[in-house]
Design a protein around this motif. Structure first.
Motif, PDB file in Angstrom:
ATOM      1  N   UNK A 204      18.078  59.199 160.383  1.00  0.00           N
ATOM      2  CA  UNK A 204      17.865  59.606 158.991  1.00  0.00           C
ATOM      3  C   UNK A 204      18.319  61.046 158.806  1.00  0.00           C
ATOM      4  N   UNK A 205      18.971  61.352 157.665  1.00  0.00           N
ATOM      5  CA  UNK A 205      19.347  62.740 157.413  1.00  0.00           C
ATOM      6  C   UNK A 205      18.097  63.630 157.303  1.00  0.00           C
ATOM      7  N   UNK A 206      18.349  64.906 157.475  1.00  0.00           N
ATOM      8  CA  UNK A 206      17.305  65.940 157.499  1.00  0.00           C
ATOM      9  C   UNK A 206      16.262  65.771 156.378  1.00  0.00           C
ATOM     10  N   UNK A 207      16.743  65.517 155.148  1.00  0.00           N
ATOM     11  CA  UNK A 207      15.841  65.421 153.995  1.00  0.00           C
ATOM     12  C   UNK A 207      14.727  64.405 154.239  1.00  0.00           C
ATOM     13  N   UNK A 208      15.128  63.218 154.749  1.00  0.00           N
ATOM     14  CA  UNK A 208      14.156  62.137 154.949  1.00  0.00           C
ATOM     15  C   UNK A 208      13.173  62.500 156.064  1.00  0.00           C
ATOM     16  N   UNK A 209      13.677  63.139 157.115  1.00  0.00           N
ATOM     17  CA  UNK A 209      12.801  63.525 158.230  1.00  0.00           C
ATOM     18  C   UNK A 209      11.796  64.559 157.747  1.00  0.00           C
ATOM     19  N   UNK A 211      10.568  65.064 154.898  1.00  0.00           N
ATOM     20  CA  UNK A 211       9.529  64.517 154.021  1.00  0.00           C
ATOM     21  C   UNK A 211       8.789  63.342 154.656  1.00  0.00           C
ATOM     22  N   UNK A 212       8.877  63.259 155.985  1.00  0.00           N
ATOM     23  CA  UNK A 212       8.163  62.207 156.725  1.00  0.00           C
ATOM     24  C   UNK A 212       8.528  60.798 156.253  1.00  0.00           C
ATOM     25  N   UNK A 213       9.779  60.624 155.854  1.00  0.00           N
ATOM     26  CA  UNK A 213      10.203  59.318 155.332  1.00  0.00           C
ATOM     27  C   UNK A 213      11.286  58.677 156.211  1.00  0.00           C
ATOM     28  N   UNK A 214      11.335  59.132 157.465  1.00  0.00           N
ATOM     29  CA  UNK A 214      12.361  58.586 158.351  1.00  0.00           C
ATOM     30  C   UNK A 214      12.186  57.063 158.486  1.00  0.00           C
ATOM     31  N   UNK A 215      10.911  56.615 158.555  1.00  0.00           N
ATOM     32  CA  UNK A 215      10.630  55.180 158.693  1.00  0.00           C
ATOM     33  C   UNK A 215      11.227  54.391 157.531  1.00  0.00           C
ATOM     34  N   UNK A 216      11.173  54.983 156.309  1.00  0.00           N
ATOM     35  CA  UNK A 216      11.668  54.307 155.107  1.00  0.00           C
ATOM     36  C   UNK A 216      13.194  54.231 155.145  1.00  0.00           C
ATOM     37  N   UNK A 217      13.807  55.347 155.567  1.00  0.00           N
ATOM     38  CA  UNK A 217      15.268  55.391 155.671  1.00  0.00           C
ATOM     39  C   UNK A 217      15.757  54.331 156.659  1.00  0.00           C
ATOM     40  N   UNK A 218      15.057  54.260 157.814  1.00  0.00           N
ATOM     41  CA  UNK A 218      15.473  53.300 158.849  1.00  0.00           C
ATOM     42  C   UNK A 218      15.298  51.869 158.356  1.00  0.00           C
ATOM     43  N   UNK A 219      14.263  51.664 157.552  1.00  0.00           N
ATOM     44  CA  UNK A 219      14.021  50.339 156.987  1.00  0.00           C
ATOM     45  C   UNK A 219      15.158  49.940 156.044  1.00  0.00           C
TER      46      UNK A 219
END
Ligand code: UDP
Length: 258
Positions: A204-209, A211-219
């Motif tokens: 996940x790009x920096x922004x998602x990490x 904001x603790x949203x890496x899981x959402x990006x990967x999904x």
């Protein structure tokens, strides 16, 4: 809490930030006389580790359990009131490579498809000039190839071994072969991380990490992960229930977390 280890439902996590986790790895390398394992602790493990006695034993004896996902960070806050930093295993591999380079320790990279493994070694060597990649092997060797692999790892002189076979295969591999590793002092199980380093899977790009949203990006990037990630709300719900139970126990004069 023993040495910073916290019980979260039926598993554990170490309340360490990146710097402390790195300090522990340095200790394992400088003073250790046996292979020390570094595993990731995340909500998915709550639903796999307790069901499998061999895996449970591996986790219970682990030397370092990284707070790999935001779910663990939130659970620690809710159950213990502690603010801890997320230390994803997929980033911590770079920290270990930095330590290896600084201390002049060789690394062996085992796991993933042949081309992904080879490319990952190239990427790591480029990213950390001076890092000694003592050896590598893809993760699709047969059981009968294990003695040869162990011999290669031992003769390579590597003191650090990355195992990328996915969970629970990698943790069980460590449990089974750790006693045959002669020079290795640190083994990090890194799951699918090589696919993000030398393969086609994007982190996940920096922004998602941030904001603790890496899981959402990967999904979004890999919808097939849906099966695994549907446990996240269940995990959150179980943690909430545990919190309520703790508060009820507190109400009855018992101040200890279970
Ligand atoms: N893998 C392997 N050997 C096997 C099975 C899997 O090397 O027998 C590798 C696979 O190529 C991939 C990783 O293990 O690189 C598994 O990735 P996944 O994202 O499923 O693991 P997780 O991070 O969820 O544990």
């Amino acid at each position: 809490m023993l040495n910073g280890r916290l019980k979260i439902l039926d598993i554990w996590v170490d309340a360490v930030g990146r710097a402390e986790a790195a300090a522990r790895v340095r200790c394992f390398l400088e003073d250790g006389k046996r292979p020390h394992c570094v595993f990731a602790s995340n909500p998915e493990k709550q639903f796999t580790v307790p069901k499998d006695p061999v895996l449970y034993d591996c986790y219970e004896r682990a030397d370092l359990l990284l707070p790999d996902g935001i779910g663990m960070v939130k659970a620690v806050k809710m159950l213990y009131g502690l603010d801890i930093e997320r230390v994803p295993g997929s980033e911590f591999i770079f920290e270990i490579c930095r330590i290896a380079r600084d201390l002049g320790k060789g690394v062996f990279v085992y796991g993933a498809k042949e081309e992904v493994n080879a490319k990952s070694c190239e990427v790591l060597a480029e990213r950390f000039p001076g890092l000694r990649i003592a050896g590598r092997a893809n993760g699709y060797l047969k059981e009968e190839d294990m003695p040869e692999l162990i011999r290669e790892v031992n003769t390579s002189g590597a003191e650090i071994l990355f195992v990328a076979l996915g969970s629970p295969k990698q943790e069980k591999w460590f449990g089974r072969y750790k006693n045959q590793l002669e020079n290795v002092k640190v083994v990090q199980c890194i799951g699918g991380t090589l696919d993000t380093i030398g393969g086609t899977v994007k982190r996940a790009p920096e922004f998602w990490c941030r904001h603790n949203l890496e899981w959402f990006y990967r999904l979004m990037a890999e919808p097939k992960r849906m099966g695994r990630q549907r446990v996240l709300p269940l995990f959150a719900w179980l943690v909430l229930l545990e919190r309520v139970k703790m508060m009820l126990r507190l109400g009855h004069g018992n101040t200890k977390a279970s």
